[in-house]
Scaffold this motif. Structure first.
Motif, PDB file in Angstrom:
ATOM      1  N   ALA A 115       0.835  -1.212   0.000  1.00  0.00           N
ATOM      2  CA  ALA A 115       0.000   0.000   0.000  1.00  0.00           C
ATOM      3  C   ALA A 115       0.867   1.259   0.000  1.00  0.00           C
ATOM      4  CB  ALA A 115      -0.944  -0.010   1.203  1.00  0.00           C
TER       5      ALA A 115
ATOM      6  N   GLU B  83       2.546   1.847  -3.390  1.00  0.00           N
ATOM      7  CA  GLU B  83       1.621   2.455  -4.353  1.00  0.00           C
ATOM      8  C   GLU B  83       1.434   3.936  -4.047  1.00  0.00           C
ATOM      9  OE1 GLU B  83      -1.257   2.891  -7.469  1.00  0.00           O
ATOM     10  OE2 GLU B  83       0.409   1.527  -7.100  1.00  0.00           O
ATOM     11  N   ARG B  84       1.337   4.264  -2.764  1.00  0.00           N
ATOM     12  CA  ARG B  84       1.208   5.667  -2.360  1.00  0.00           C
ATOM     13  C   ARG B  84       2.426   6.475  -2.822  1.00  0.00           C
ATOM     14  NH1 ARG B  84       1.137   7.709   3.898  1.00  0.00           N
ATOM     15  NH2 ARG B  84       0.614   9.878   3.516  1.00  0.00           N
TER      16      ARG B  84
ATOM     17  N   VAL C 125      -4.498   9.030  -2.639  1.00  0.00           N
ATOM     18  CA  VAL C 125      -4.643   7.600  -2.358  1.00  0.00           C
ATOM     19  C   VAL C 125      -5.462   7.427  -1.093  1.00  0.00           C
ATOM     20  CG1 VAL C 125      -3.405   5.470  -1.808  1.00  0.00           C
ATOM     21  CG2 VAL C 125      -2.420   7.078  -3.430  1.00  0.00           C
TER      22      VAL C 125
ATOM     23  N   PHE D   8      -6.899   4.476   1.584  1.00  0.00           N
ATOM     24  CA  PHE D   8      -6.685   3.103   2.034  1.00  0.00           C
ATOM     25  C   PHE D   8      -7.968   2.524   2.603  1.00  0.00           C
ATOM     26  CE2 PHE D   8      -2.538   5.237   2.729  1.00  0.00           C
ATOM     27  CZ  PHE D   8      -1.775   4.484   1.857  1.00  0.00           C
TER      28      PHE D   8
ATOM     29  N   ILE E  98      -5.458  -0.567  -1.131  1.00  0.00           N
ATOM     30  CA  ILE E  98      -5.819   0.726  -1.710  1.00  0.00           C
ATOM     31  C   ILE E  98      -7.313   0.699  -2.012  1.00  0.00           C
ATOM     32  CG2 ILE E  98      -5.471   2.292  -3.663  1.00  0.00           C
ATOM     33  CD1 ILE E  98      -3.010   2.125  -1.917  1.00  0.00           C
TER      34      ILE E  98
END
Length: 139
Positions: A19, A22-23, A51, A53, A68
């Protein structure tokens, strides 16, 4: 702590790593496009991405992991800059600029980095505990 619990800890930390990775990718994209201007008066500049979560139950493992929820867009207003010679300028000579604030992106990147590092630390601790457990069992 049992081996099963250690594996669950590893799964949770690994999901956090994914996560935050990706952020960081989204933040890097925002920074890379922070000066991307429109090429005509009818276009909008780059719009900052965000983003979100969510916590998801992994039923097979019986643990909550982070995922995500979505990569969205920041709906805040664009900045304007007076540049009548730019091809993206409106009839009054103003060009819309991306709604990306490099300082905010840098702070978000630092927060993501700290969270990433915390998940790595948790993974390393769980791995060390698991290795120690295996060592004791094999005696």
């Amino acid at each position: 702590m049992s081996e099963v619990e250690l594996f669950k800890s590893i799964m949770v930390s690994a999901s956090g790593l994914r996560a935050q990775s990706e952020r960081m990718r989204v933040i890097a994209e925002n920074l890379a496009n922070s000066e991307t201007l429109p090429q005509s008066p009818n276009e909008n500049p780059y719009r900052r991405k965000t983003v979100d979560f969510k916590s998801v139950l992994d039923r097979e493992a019986g643990v909550d992991i982070v995922k995500i929820r979505k990569v969205g867009v920041d709906k805040s207003d664009f900045k304007k800059r007076y540049d009548p010679g730019h091809p993206g300028a409106d009839k009054n000579g103003y060009v819309l600029e991306p709604n990306v604030n490099s300082l905010i992106e840098a702070m978000d990147m630092r927060e993501a980095q700290r969270s990433y590092e915390a998940n790595i630390s948790a993974l390393e601790t769980a791995r060390a505990m698991l290795m120690r457990t295996i060592s004791i069992i094999n005696r």
